[in-house]
Scaffold this motif. Structure first.
Motif, short mmCIF file in Angstrom:
data_model
loop_
_atom_site.label_atom_id
_atom_site.label_comp_id
_atom_site.label_asym_id
_atom_site.label_seq_id
_atom_site.Cartn_x
_atom_site.Cartn_y
_atom_site.Cartn_z
N ARG A 138 -22.27 12.20 47.28
CA ARG A 138 -22.15 10.80 47.69
C ARG A 138 -20.66 10.48 47.88
N LYS A 139 -20.33 9.84 48.99
CA LYS A 139 -18.96 9.45 49.25
C LYS A 139 -18.48 8.48 48.17
N PRO A 140 -17.21 8.54 47.80
CA PRO A 140 -16.13 9.38 48.34
C PRO A 140 -15.99 10.73 47.64
N PHE A 141 -16.90 11.02 46.69
CA PHE A 141 -16.69 12.18 45.83
C PHE A 141 -17.28 13.48 46.38
N ASP A 142 -17.69 13.43 47.65
CA ASP A 142 -18.01 14.68 48.34
C ASP A 142 -16.73 15.36 48.83
N ASP A 143 -15.58 14.69 48.62
CA ASP A 143 -14.27 15.21 49.04
C ASP A 143 -13.53 15.73 47.80
N LEU A 144 -13.23 17.02 47.79
CA LEU A 144 -12.54 17.63 46.64
C LEU A 144 -11.21 16.95 46.35
N ALA A 198 -1.59 12.94 42.78
CA ALA A 198 -2.85 12.22 43.02
C ALA A 198 -2.71 11.30 44.24
N ARG A 199 -1.60 10.58 44.34
CA ARG A 199 -1.39 9.68 45.49
C ARG A 199 -1.31 10.48 46.79
N SER A 200 -0.66 11.65 46.72
CA SER A 200 -0.55 12.49 47.91
C SER A 200 -1.93 13.00 48.35
N LEU A 201 -2.76 13.38 47.39
CA LEU A 201 -4.11 13.85 47.72
C LEU A 201 -4.94 12.74 48.36
N LEU A 202 -4.81 11.53 47.83
CA LEU A 202 -5.56 10.41 48.42
C LEU A 202 -5.07 10.11 49.83
N ALA A 203 -3.76 10.22 50.05
CA ALA A 203 -3.22 10.01 51.39
C ALA A 203 -3.76 11.05 52.36
N ASP A 204 -3.83 12.30 51.91
CA ASP A 204 -4.38 13.37 52.75
C ASP A 204 -5.85 13.11 53.08
N ALA A 205 -6.54 12.45 52.14
CA ALA A 205 -7.97 12.17 52.35
C ALA A 205 -8.19 10.89 53.15
N GLY A 206 -7.08 10.21 53.55
CA GLY A 206 -7.20 9.04 54.42
C GLY A 206 -7.13 7.71 53.71
N GLY A 227 -3.69 3.46 43.26
CA GLY A 227 -4.22 2.65 44.35
C GLY A 227 -5.72 2.66 44.48
N ALA A 228 -6.43 3.22 43.50
CA ALA A 228 -7.89 3.26 43.54
C ALA A 228 -8.46 2.01 42.88
N LYS A 229 -9.43 1.39 43.53
CA LYS A 229 -10.06 0.17 43.03
C LYS A 229 -11.45 0.52 42.51
N ASN A 262 -3.64 0.24 53.26
CA ASN A 262 -4.53 -0.46 54.19
C ASN A 262 -5.97 0.01 54.11
N ASN A 263 -6.18 1.07 53.35
CA ASN A 263 -7.54 1.60 53.18
C ASN A 263 -7.68 2.18 51.77
N PRO A 264 -7.66 1.30 50.76
CA PRO A 264 -7.68 1.81 49.39
C PRO A 264 -9.01 2.47 49.04
N LEU A 265 -8.91 3.48 48.17
CA LEU A 265 -10.12 4.11 47.65
C LEU A 265 -10.84 3.11 46.75
N THR A 266 -12.10 2.87 47.02
CA THR A 266 -12.92 1.99 46.18
C THR A 266 -14.19 2.73 45.80
N PHE A 267 -14.61 2.55 44.56
CA PHE A 267 -15.86 3.18 44.13
C PHE A 267 -16.41 2.47 42.91
N ALA A 268 -17.70 2.68 42.67
CA ALA A 268 -18.40 2.13 41.51
C ALA A 268 -18.39 3.16 40.40
#
Length: 537
Positions: free
Chosen positions: A298-304, A361-369, A403-405, A373-379
């Motif tokens: 399930r997105k976003p955790f299908d991305d290593l 961690a911030r670099s990995l999130l940037a690589d993942a998009g 930057g993860a919400k 302007n597009n923060p990582l959000t998850f439940a």
């Protein structure tokens, strides 16, 4: 978990039980009635359908397996008076001791055959059946590929049971302590069906019999006069109360409403308890791994990269020192340290400074998009216990630093774990307390065949091959190496993020005698006694 000062209750004496919260009436104080705060509300008391520690506490008081827990939780002979092993180590023969179900019917080897076949039957929907896959044909039967009568279990006669395994099981004695191996009374189950565990219907072979279960209020057990060792059982009545709120359960313990609280204590009050209630606060090592579980499909955790970032952002050292405070250890492995003959694997960034982890961690999130302007959000799903709520808020703050919400969704423990089993989550709080002292007990959680227990739906052919090879390796040193290689694979895949290794933090009244701290946190009521002659708080 909410903070606040400990409430001092002047003039209160341990063991003087009064009326509790709405709908709860506590038993009268005497030397024969024990009141236990027990964590969550049981989902079931059927040994073949249970999965929670809080259920095990009650079920283990009612049933006695082939092996049973000694006072210190070590395995000792239970329903089996003897056990012999074949030369190849694959077949065990048990002589069932002469004893009765609580309704007066004899316990026989046929009850064990019926019970293990019941575990294997897909219609039972046993959540924990995978722990028994070492038994010949158990996995195939659970998958519906062969009938349950084909599993490697047979009754040679009324008192002789044979179990055949696919491979050697070096942890056999501890495996037989697990409630999935317990016999249930065939004659009762066949008569009442799903209602067989109700008070008035149930029959047991252990020290206590279920007399009452009021949902979300209490479970009441009474001493079983037909228990084979009933003469040594001192406590006659046991009340189990759900205690999701650690602060409330502490207040009730201090008011004398509980003799024991075996779930948790409020982390923010650990220091105070150590200073002011050192006799009652029982902290000891625990074979417990706590972690963040990812839903790998399930997105976003299908991305290593996302999973790696979330794991890197957790400041484990700060969490155990400033949040938990009871001696928990930061975790960088799935398997807790200290298991006999096993050296744990590692996530690999343990030596990296926290600032460097956050940058990566911030670099990995940037690589993942992901970015401003597009923060990582998850439940984030969690249980509604005080401890889990506090940890979740701490994790939320740590993830915010990259930057993860995160939105936290708490629920009652049985509901939370139901969501994990159904894979109805993105990320969630998970934990595993050892059923037996062997790394396989943790690594099985990520095998495909573990189905309900494999919450993240992890799958890796290399992992499966290593586990399979370890199962068929007789040399314990070589076996441990293979298991460690398998652990490294699941850690590299970040199928989970280890957070901390737990401790037991029980509250035990001085009036409770023979409580023995142990790293499985099992203290069966049959070995305890009460001395209320000293009612000084």
């Amino acid at each position: 978990m909410a903070g606040g000062a400990t409430i001092l209750i002047a003039g209160t004496a341990y063991g003087i039980h009064a009326r509790g919260g709405p709908g709860i009436t506590f038993s009268t104080a005497d030397n024969f009635t024990l009141n236990r705060g027990n964590g969550a509300e049981p989902d079931t008391l059927d040994p073949h359908k249970a999965s929670g520690v809080w259920e095990n506490n009650i079920i283990g008081d009612m049933f006695m397996g082939l092996m049973t827990d000694a006072a210190d939780s070590s395995p000792m002979p239970g329903a089996a008076e003897s056990m012999t092993r074949s030369a190849d180590g694959l077949t065990y023969t048990f002589k069932i001791r002469d004893h009765l179900w609580s309704d007066g019917k004899p316990v026989t080897a046929h009850d064990y055959v019926f019970s293990l076949r019941r575990m294997a039957d897909p219609k039972t929907a046993a959540q924990y059946v995978s722990i028994l896959y070492p038994i010949k044909n158990m996995q195939a039967a659970a998958a519906g590929q062969v009938p349950s009568k084909d599993i490697g279990v047979r009754a040679i006669d009324d008192r002789t049971l044979e179990i055949r395994f696919n491979y050697q099981v070096p942890y056999i004695r501890e495996l037989l302590l697990h409630y999935t191996t317990f016999a249930v009374p065939q004659h009762v189950v066949e008569k009442y069906g799903d209602d067989w565990t109700k008070p008035g219907n149930i029959a047991v072979n252990g020290p206590y019999l279920l007399k009452e279960w009021v949902s979300n209020d209490h479970v009441r057990l009474e001493k079983n006069p037909r228990f084979v060792e009933a003469s040594g059982v001192k406590i006659r009545h046991v009340y189990y109360y759900p205690t999701q709120d650690a602060s409330a359960s502490l207040k009730r313990f201090r008011a004398g409403e509980f003799d024991l609280v075996t779930s948790s204590v409020p982390p923010q009050q650990v220091d105070w308890l150590r200073t002011h209630m050192p006799r009652e606060m029982r902290i000891s090592p625990f074979i417990l791994s706590q972690y963040v579980q990812f839903n790998l499909h399930r997105k976003p955790f299908d991305d290593l990269r996302v999973r790696q970032a979330i794991s890197l952002a957790i400041d484990r050292e700060r969490l155990v020192k400033q949040v938990m405070r009871a001696g928990e250890l930061p975790a960088y492995s799935l398997v807790p340290p200290g298991l006999p003959g096993y050296k744990v694997a590692t996530v690999g960034f343990e030596a990296m400074p926290m600032d460097a982890r956050l940058d990566k961690a911030r670099s990995l999130l940037a690589d993942a998009g992901y970015g401003l302007n597009n923060p990582l959000t998850f439940a984030f799903n969690t249980s509604n216990t005080t401890e889990a709520r506090i940890v979740s808020v701490a994790l939320q703050g740590m993830w915010n630093e990259i930057g993860a919400k995160t939105q936290i969704f708490p629920s009652e423990s049985q509901i939370h774990y139901s969501l994990l089993r159904k894979r109805d989550f993105q990320a969630g709080w998970g934990g595993w307390a050892a059923d037996y002292r062997d790394a396989k007990n943790f690594l099985m959680l990520f095998q495909r065949a573990s189905t309900d227990l494999n919450y993240g739906d992890y799958s890796d052919a290399r992992y499966e091959a290593l586990i399979d090879k370890s199962d068929n390796t007789g040399d314990p040193v070589a076996r441990a190496v293979l298991l460690r290689e398998a652990e490294q694979i699941v850690l590299d895949a970040v199928a989970l993020s280890p957070v901390y290794i737990g401790v037991t933090n029980n509250l035990v009244s001085p009036q409770v005698k023979n409580w023995i701290p142990n790293n499985e946190n099992v203290n069966r009521t049959r070995f305890l006694s009460l001395d209320r002659t000293n009612l000084t708080a």
